[in-house]
Scaffold this motif. Structure first.
Motif, short mmCIF file in Angstrom:
data_model
loop_
_atom_site.label_atom_id
_atom_site.label_comp_id
_atom_site.label_asym_id
_atom_site.label_seq_id
_atom_site.Cartn_x
_atom_site.Cartn_y
_atom_site.Cartn_z
N ASP A 1 0.83 -1.20 0.00
CA ASP A 1 0.00 0.00 0.00
C ASP A 1 0.87 1.25 0.00
N THR A 2 0.41 2.27 -0.71
CA THR A 2 1.08 3.56 -0.76
C THR A 2 0.03 4.64 -0.52
N PRO A 3 0.45 5.88 -0.25
CA PRO A 3 -0.54 6.96 -0.10
C PRO A 3 -1.39 7.16 -1.37
N GLN A 4 -0.85 6.76 -2.52
CA GLN A 4 -1.58 6.89 -3.79
C GLN A 4 -2.44 5.68 -4.11
N GLY A 5 -2.40 4.67 -3.27
CA GLY A 5 -3.16 3.45 -3.52
C GLY A 5 -2.25 2.24 -3.50
N ARG A 6 -2.82 1.11 -3.80
CA ARG A 6 -2.08 -0.16 -3.76
C ARG A 6 -1.28 -0.36 -5.04
N LEU A 7 0.00 -0.71 -4.88
CA LEU A 7 0.83 -1.17 -6.00
C LEU A 7 0.77 -2.69 -6.00
N SER A 8 0.60 -3.28 -7.16
CA SER A 8 0.61 -4.74 -7.25
C SER A 8 1.48 -5.15 -8.42
#
Length: 177
Positions: free
Chosen positions: A122-129
């Motif tokens: 998870d990042t402040p900009q949303g989930r990286l996958s």
């Protein structure tokens, strides 16, 4: 099938040590990264993208002392490498547009890149996958000379990274069979 440099991996005994190394060697403090619950690691990141290597970054990675040990070997051989001499450039990860096909081709050539596994953070900009090749033993293929392959989901981490003033102009890999 294409693959291009996605990121350089610098392993450190701790993120603080890795950030200090980055500032001392490159003159830049790496930005925040995140935690990788699947592997019990965490990272800090630095955008090093250039015209030659678009969407490329430097990852400083360390075992997260606050995380429980993973149920499998960690990526990049982190369970086995000795970092007594301080942080070091360990590996390169290549972004793949055909991950499965490239894995099949490597296996046909007698090389085991490992199976692609699903990972995220998870990042402040949303989930990286992403999907990334990791051998069952966690070791790097051809002692690290052959890049690990990665395929990103909907977004790439460099989309949220500021420029750093450091760019990757060239990369030479040695020791390939």
């Amino acid at each position: 099938m294409t693959a291009m440099v996605d990121h350089l991996v610098v392993a450190a005994s701790s993120l603080a040590q890795g950030a200090h190394w980055c500032e001392a060697v490159l003159g830049v403090v790496p930005g925040a990264g995140g935690t990788h619950p699947l592997m019990g690691t965490h990272n800090r990141l630095l955008n090093i993208a250039s015209a030659v290597f678009p969407h490329s970054y430097l990852e400083i990675i360390a075992i997260d002392p606050a995380a429980p040990p993973p149920a499998r070997a960690r990526w990049f051989g982190l369970d086995e490498i000795a970092l007594g001499g301080g942080p070091r450039l360990l590996h390169v990860v290549a972004r793949s547009s055909a991950l499965e096909s490239q894995c099949t081709a490597l296996r046909a050539a007698g090389l085991d890149p490992g199976l692609p596994i699903e990972a995220s953070r998870d990042t402040p900009q949303g989930r990286l996958s992403w999907r990334i090749t990791v051998r069952d033993d966690g070791r790097l293929l051809v002692r690290g000379a052959l890049p690990t392959l990665i395929a990103w989901g909907a977004s790439h981490p460099t989309a949220a990274m500021p420029t750093s003033g450091i760019v990757l102009h060239a990369l030479e890999l040695r020791g390939l069979p």
